[in-house]
Enzyme design. Sequence first.
Site, PDB file in Angstrom:
ATOM      1  N   SER A  98      47.194   7.759 -14.290  1.00 33.26           N
ATOM      2  CA  SER A  98      47.478   8.928 -15.097  1.00 33.26           C
ATOM      3  C   SER A  98      47.229   8.582 -16.357  1.00 33.26           C
ATOM      4  O   SER A  98      47.589   7.533 -16.808  1.00 33.26           O
ATOM      5  CB  SER A  98      48.811   9.420 -14.561  1.00 33.26           C
ATOM      6  N   HIS A  99      47.183   9.710 -17.374  1.00 25.84           N
ATOM      7  CA  HIS A  99      47.219   9.623 -18.674  1.00 25.84           C
ATOM      8  C   HIS A  99      48.507  10.457 -19.228  1.00 25.84           C
ATOM      9  O   HIS A  99      48.469  10.693 -20.284  1.00 25.84           O
ATOM     10  CB  HIS A  99      46.042  10.483 -19.255  1.00 25.84           C
ATOM     11  N   ASN A 100      49.445  10.699 -18.452  1.00 22.30           N
ATOM     12  CA  ASN A 100      50.529  11.569 -18.740  1.00 22.30           C
ATOM     13  C   ASN A 100      51.843  10.238 -18.918  1.00 22.30           C
ATOM     14  O   ASN A 100      52.216   9.569 -17.827  1.00 22.30           O
ATOM     15  CB  ASN A 100      50.945  12.412 -17.694  1.00 22.30           C
ATOM     16  N   ASP A 128      49.184  13.988  -8.502  1.00 21.93           N
ATOM     17  CA  ASP A 128      48.776  15.139  -9.023  1.00 21.93           C
ATOM     18  C   ASP A 128      50.130  16.027  -8.596  1.00 21.93           C
ATOM     19  O   ASP A 128      50.655  16.022  -7.408  1.00 21.93           O
ATOM     20  CB  ASP A 128      47.793  15.819  -8.408  1.00 21.93           C
ATOM     21  N   SER A 129      50.446  16.649  -9.590  1.00 23.74           N
ATOM     22  CA  SER A 129      51.702  17.312  -9.597  1.00 23.74           C
ATOM     23  C   SER A 129      51.771  18.679 -10.041  1.00 23.74           C
ATOM     24  O   SER A 129      50.992  18.945 -10.990  1.00 23.74           O
ATOM     25  CB  SER A 129      52.912  16.516  -9.958  1.00 23.74           C
TER      26      SER A 129
HETATM   27  O1  LIG Z   1      46.547  14.144 -14.607  1.00 27.29           O
HETATM   28  P1  LIG Z   1      47.533  13.248 -15.231  1.00 27.29           P
HETATM   29  O2  LIG Z   1      46.453  12.274 -16.075  1.00 27.29           O
HETATM   30  O3  LIG Z   1      48.344  12.341 -13.992  1.00 27.29           O
HETATM   31  O4  LIG Z   1      48.323  13.997 -16.071  1.00 27.29           O
HETATM   32  P2  LIG Z   1      48.848  15.587 -16.090  1.00 27.29           P
HETATM   33  O5  LIG Z   1      49.836  15.777 -17.127  1.00 27.29           O
HETATM   34  O6  LIG Z   1      47.339  16.174 -16.459  1.00 27.29           O
HETATM   35  O7  LIG Z   1      49.198  15.854 -14.744  1.00 27.29           O
HETATM   36  P3  LIG Z   1      48.704  17.066 -13.672  1.00 27.29           P
HETATM   37  O8  LIG Z   1      47.258  17.285 -13.618  1.00 27.29           O
HETATM   38  O9  LIG Z   1      49.258  16.426 -12.434  1.00 27.29           O
HETATM   39  O10 LIG Z   1      49.550  18.068 -14.091  1.00 27.29           O
HETATM   40  C1  LIG Z   1      51.135  18.039 -14.008  1.00 27.29           C
HETATM   41  C2  LIG Z   1      51.500  19.160 -14.479  1.00 27.29           C
HETATM   42  O11 LIG Z   1      53.062  19.534 -13.966  1.00 27.29           O
HETATM   43  C3  LIG Z   1      53.888  19.018 -14.951  1.00 27.29           C
HETATM   44  N1  LIG Z   1      54.879  18.332 -14.414  1.00 27.29           N
HETATM   45  C4  LIG Z   1      54.711  17.271 -13.324  1.00 27.29           C
HETATM   46  N2  LIG Z   1      55.808  16.523 -12.818  1.00 27.29           N
HETATM   47  C5  LIG Z   1      56.693  17.155 -13.873  1.00 27.29           C
HETATM   48  C6  LIG Z   1      57.997  16.513 -14.025  1.00 27.29           C
HETATM   49  O12 LIG Z   1      58.687  15.509 -13.227  1.00 27.29           O
HETATM   50  N3  LIG Z   1      58.790  17.102 -14.683  1.00 27.29           N
HETATM   51  C7  LIG Z   1      58.239  18.355 -15.437  1.00 27.29           C
HETATM   52  N4  LIG Z   1      56.957  18.566 -15.366  1.00 27.29           N
HETATM   53  C8  LIG Z   1      56.352  17.907 -14.547  1.00 27.29           C
HETATM   54  C9  LIG Z   1      53.236  18.203 -15.980  1.00 27.29           C
HETATM   55  O13 LIG Z   1      53.977  18.361 -17.103  1.00 27.29           O
HETATM   56  C10 LIG Z   1      52.181  19.056 -16.121  1.00 27.29           C
HETATM   57  O14 LIG Z   1      51.868  20.072 -16.792  1.00 27.29           O
HETATM   58 MG   LIG Z   2      46.023  16.329 -15.022  1.00 23.03          MG
END
Ligand SMILES: O=P(O)(O)OP(=O)(O)OP(=O)(O)OC[C@H]1O[C@@H](n2cnc3c(O)ncnc32)[C@H](O)[C@@H]1O
Ligand SMILES: [Mg+2]
Length: 198
Positions: A11-13, A71-72
Amino acid sequence: MMPFNELVLASHNAGKLKELQAMLGDSVRVRSVAEFSLEEPEETGLSFIENAILKARNASRLSGLPALADDSGLAVDFLGGAPGIYSARYADGKGDAANNAKLLDVLKDVPDAERGAQFVCCLALVRHADDPLPIICEGLWHGRILHAAQGEHGFGYDPLFWVPERNCSSAELPASEKNQLSHRARAMALLKQRLGLA
Ligand SMILES: O=P(O)(O)OP(=O)(O)OP(=O)(O)OC[C@H]1O[C@@H](n2cnc3c(O)ncnc32)[C@H](O)[C@@H]1O
Ligand SMILES: [Mg+2]
Protein backbone atom coordinates in the site's frame (compact mmCIF):
# COMPACT_ATOMS: atom_id res chain seq x y z
CA MET A 1 4.41 -16.31 14.14
CA MET A 2 3.47 -15.92 10.50
CA PRO A 3 4.39 -18.81 8.20
CA PHE A 4 7.19 -16.53 6.93
CA ASN A 5 9.26 -13.93 8.76
CA GLU A 6 9.11 -11.02 6.32
CA LEU A 7 6.14 -9.49 4.56
CA VAL A 8 5.75 -6.53 2.23
CA LEU A 9 2.71 -4.30 2.68
CA ALA A 10 1.42 -3.43 -0.78
CA SER A 11 0.00 0.00 0.00
CA HIS A 12 1.05 3.58 -0.66
CA ASN A 13 -1.49 4.97 1.81
CA ALA A 14 0.20 6.14 5.03
CA GLY A 15 -2.99 5.86 7.10
CA LYS A 16 -3.58 2.26 6.07
CA LEU A 17 0.06 1.30 6.54
CA LYS A 18 0.02 2.58 10.10
CA GLU A 19 -3.14 0.64 10.95
CA LEU A 20 -1.97 -2.58 9.29
CA GLN A 21 1.38 -2.38 11.07
CA ALA A 22 -0.29 -1.82 14.44
CA MET A 23 -2.57 -4.82 13.85
CA LEU A 24 0.27 -7.11 12.77
CA GLY A 25 2.36 -6.12 15.80
CA ASP A 26 5.64 -7.99 15.93
CA SER A 27 4.25 -11.21 14.44
CA VAL A 28 6.31 -10.58 11.29
CA ARG A 29 8.96 -8.17 9.97
CA VAL A 30 7.08 -5.67 7.84
CA ARG A 31 8.49 -3.86 4.81
CA SER A 32 6.71 -1.29 2.68
CA VAL A 33 6.33 -1.55 -1.09
CA ALA A 34 7.60 2.06 -1.31
CA GLU A 35 11.08 0.68 -0.49
CA PHE A 36 10.95 -1.08 -3.85
CA SER A 37 8.97 1.30 -6.07
CA LEU A 38 6.99 4.51 -5.71
CA GLU A 39 4.92 3.72 -8.75
CA GLU A 40 1.35 2.72 -7.89
CA PRO A 41 -0.18 -0.07 -9.97
CA GLU A 42 -3.32 0.81 -11.88
CA GLU A 43 -6.36 -0.59 -10.08
CA THR A 44 -8.15 -2.07 -13.06
CA GLY A 45 -10.29 -4.66 -11.24
CA LEU A 46 -14.05 -4.49 -10.90
CA SER A 47 -14.03 -5.70 -7.31
CA PHE A 48 -12.16 -5.06 -4.07
CA ILE A 49 -10.91 -8.64 -4.35
CA GLU A 50 -9.43 -8.25 -7.82
CA ASN A 51 -7.73 -4.97 -6.91
CA ALA A 52 -6.31 -6.38 -3.69
CA ILE A 53 -4.86 -9.38 -5.53
CA LEU A 54 -3.45 -7.17 -8.27
CA LYS A 55 -1.71 -4.92 -5.71
CA ALA A 56 -0.38 -7.89 -3.73
CA ARG A 57 1.05 -9.58 -6.83
CA ASN A 58 2.67 -6.34 -7.95
CA ALA A 59 4.37 -5.80 -4.56
CA SER A 60 5.50 -9.41 -4.38
CA ARG A 61 6.96 -9.21 -7.87
CA LEU A 62 8.85 -6.02 -6.99
CA SER A 63 10.18 -7.27 -3.64
CA GLY A 64 10.51 -11.02 -4.04
CA LEU A 65 8.66 -11.30 -0.72
CA PRO A 66 5.20 -12.48 0.35
CA ALA A 67 2.84 -9.51 0.09
CA LEU A 68 -0.28 -8.29 1.84
CA ALA A 69 -2.54 -5.78 0.06
CA ASP A 70 -5.61 -3.92 1.27
CA ASP A 71 -8.27 -2.72 -1.11
CA SER A 72 -10.92 -0.80 0.70
CA GLY A 73 -13.54 1.88 0.32
CA LEU A 74 -16.82 3.35 1.38
CA ALA A 75 -20.13 1.99 0.04
CA VAL A 76 -23.02 4.42 0.54
CA ASP A 77 -26.53 2.88 0.42
CA PHE A 78 -28.21 5.94 -1.10
CA LEU A 79 -25.62 5.87 -3.92
CA GLY A 80 -26.13 2.18 -4.68
CA GLY A 81 -22.77 1.30 -3.11
CA ALA A 82 -20.74 4.15 -4.66
CA PRO A 83 -18.02 5.29 -4.43
CA GLY A 84 -17.03 1.68 -3.56
CA ILE A 85 -13.91 0.53 -5.37
CA TYR A 86 -13.57 4.05 -6.74
CA SER A 87 -13.43 5.66 -3.27
CA ALA A 88 -9.83 6.88 -3.64
CA ARG A 89 -10.63 8.34 -7.09
CA TYR A 90 -14.08 9.76 -6.25
CA ALA A 91 -13.04 13.38 -6.88
CA ASP A 92 -10.80 12.45 -9.83
CA GLY A 93 -7.61 11.97 -7.84
CA LYS A 94 -7.76 15.32 -6.03
CA GLY A 95 -7.30 13.64 -2.64
CA ASP A 96 -9.13 12.99 0.63
CA ALA A 97 -10.43 16.53 1.25
CA ALA A 98 -11.92 16.75 -2.25
CA ASN A 99 -13.42 13.24 -1.93
CA ASN A 100 -15.08 14.21 1.34
CA ALA A 101 -16.37 17.52 -0.01
CA LYS A 102 -17.89 15.76 -3.02
CA LEU A 103 -19.60 13.15 -0.86
CA LEU A 104 -21.10 15.79 1.45
CA ASP A 105 -22.34 17.72 -1.54
CA VAL A 106 -23.92 14.71 -3.26
CA LEU A 107 -25.74 13.79 -0.01
CA LYS A 108 -26.62 17.32 1.09
CA ASP A 109 -30.41 16.87 0.95
CA VAL A 110 -30.48 13.25 2.06
CA PRO A 111 -32.03 12.64 5.52
CA ASP A 112 -30.25 10.66 8.25
CA ALA A 113 -32.41 7.58 7.75
CA GLU A 114 -31.08 7.23 4.20
CA ARG A 115 -27.42 7.92 4.94
CA GLY A 116 -26.41 4.36 5.81
CA ALA A 117 -22.95 3.28 4.62
CA GLN A 118 -20.35 0.55 5.05
CA PHE A 119 -16.62 0.69 5.03
CA VAL A 120 -15.34 -2.37 3.15
CA CYS A 121 -11.89 -3.91 3.42
CA CYS A 122 -10.50 -6.76 1.40
CA LEU A 123 -7.09 -8.12 2.37
CA ALA A 124 -5.17 -10.32 -0.08
CA LEU A 125 -2.07 -12.25 0.90
CA VAL A 126 0.13 -13.87 -1.72
CA ARG A 127 3.13 -16.03 -0.80
CA HIS A 128 4.77 -15.19 -4.14
CA ALA A 129 3.90 -13.12 -7.21
CA ASP A 130 2.23 -15.99 -9.09
CA ASP A 131 0.54 -17.58 -6.06
CA PRO A 132 -2.44 -19.50 -7.51
CA LEU A 133 -4.34 -19.43 -4.20
CA PRO A 134 -4.17 -16.00 -2.55
CA ILE A 135 -5.71 -15.79 0.93
CA ILE A 136 -8.63 -13.35 0.83
CA CYS A 137 -10.34 -11.92 3.92
CA GLU A 138 -13.07 -9.30 4.03
CA GLY A 139 -14.41 -7.00 6.71
CA LEU A 140 -17.37 -4.62 6.80
CA TRP A 141 -18.08 -1.75 9.19
CA HIS A 142 -21.62 -0.34 9.27
CA GLY A 143 -22.36 3.30 10.00
CA ARG A 144 -23.77 6.38 8.37
CA ILE A 145 -22.55 9.51 6.66
CA LEU A 146 -22.53 12.70 8.74
CA HIS A 147 -23.60 16.13 7.43
CA ALA A 148 -20.22 17.68 8.23
CA ALA A 149 -16.71 16.47 9.06
CA GLN A 150 -16.02 15.60 12.71
CA GLY A 151 -12.71 14.54 14.33
CA GLU A 152 -9.02 14.65 13.56
CA HIS A 153 -7.81 11.05 13.78
CA GLY A 154 -7.62 8.42 11.08
CA PHE A 155 -7.58 9.29 7.39
CA GLY A 156 -9.72 9.39 4.26
CA TYR A 157 -13.46 9.35 4.91
CA ASP A 158 -13.13 8.84 8.70
CA PRO A 159 -14.38 12.37 9.62
CA LEU A 160 -17.63 11.69 7.73
CA PHE A 161 -18.33 8.19 9.10
CA TRP A 162 -20.63 7.98 12.14
CA VAL A 163 -19.98 4.91 14.30
CA PRO A 164 -23.28 4.02 16.02
CA GLU A 165 -21.68 1.66 18.55
CA ARG A 166 -19.50 4.49 19.90
CA ASN A 167 -21.67 7.56 19.22
CA CYS A 168 -18.91 9.44 17.46
CA SER A 169 -17.24 9.66 14.07
CA SER A 170 -14.47 7.22 13.23
CA ALA A 171 -12.07 10.19 13.17
CA GLU A 172 -12.96 10.83 16.83
CA LEU A 173 -11.90 7.34 17.88
CA PRO A 174 -8.36 6.85 19.17
CA ALA A 175 -6.34 4.65 16.79
CA SER A 176 -6.39 1.77 19.26
CA GLU A 177 -10.20 1.73 19.26
CA LYS A 178 -10.64 2.12 15.51
CA ASN A 179 -8.20 -0.78 15.12
CA GLN A 180 -10.50 -3.04 17.13
CA LEU A 181 -13.77 -2.12 15.39
CA SER A 182 -13.03 -1.23 11.80
CA HIS A 183 -13.55 -3.06 8.51
CA ARG A 184 -9.76 -3.48 8.41
CA ALA A 185 -9.68 -4.89 11.96
CA ARG A 186 -12.36 -7.44 11.04
CA ALA A 187 -10.57 -8.52 7.88
CA MET A 188 -7.29 -8.78 9.80
CA ALA A 189 -8.89 -10.90 12.54
CA LEU A 190 -10.04 -13.35 9.85
CA LEU A 191 -6.59 -13.35 8.25
CA LYS A 192 -4.96 -14.16 11.57
CA GLN A 193 -7.41 -17.05 12.02
CA ARG A 194 -6.63 -18.34 8.54
CA LEU A 195 -2.91 -18.21 9.31
CA GLY A 196 -3.40 -19.97 12.63
CA LEU A 197 -2.28 -16.91 14.60
CA ALA A 198 -5.48 -16.31 16.54
O1 LIG B 1 -4.23 1.39 -2.99
P1 LIG B 1 -3.34 1.77 -1.82
O2 LIG B 1 -1.94 2.08 -2.23
O3 LIG B 1 -3.41 0.78 -0.70
O4 LIG B 1 -3.91 3.15 -1.21
P2 LIG B 1 -5.30 3.85 -1.57
O5 LIG B 1 -5.50 5.00 -0.65
O6 LIG B 1 -5.36 4.12 -3.06
O7 LIG B 1 -6.33 2.72 -1.18
P3 LIG B 1 -7.56 2.10 -2.00
O8 LIG B 1 -7.24 2.07 -3.45
O9 LIG B 1 -7.89 0.81 -1.31
O10 LIG B 1 -8.73 3.15 -1.74
C1 LIG B 1 -9.31 3.20 -0.47
C2 LIG B 1 -10.16 4.45 -0.35
O11 LIG B 1 -11.07 4.27 0.74
C3 LIG B 1 -10.73 5.13 1.81
N1 LIG B 1 -10.64 4.34 3.05
C4 LIG B 1 -10.28 3.03 3.17
N2 LIG B 1 -10.20 2.66 4.44
C5 LIG B 1 -10.52 3.76 5.16
C6 LIG B 1 -10.59 4.02 6.53
O12 LIG B 1 -10.26 3.10 7.45
N3 LIG B 1 -10.93 5.24 6.92
C7 LIG B 1 -11.23 6.20 6.02
N4 LIG B 1 -11.16 6.05 4.70
C8 LIG B 1 -10.81 4.83 4.26
C9 LIG B 1 -9.34 5.71 1.49
O13 LIG B 1 -9.17 6.99 2.01
C10 LIG B 1 -9.34 5.69 -0.02
O14 LIG B 1 -9.99 6.84 -0.53
MG1 LIG C 1 -5.41 2.58 -4.35
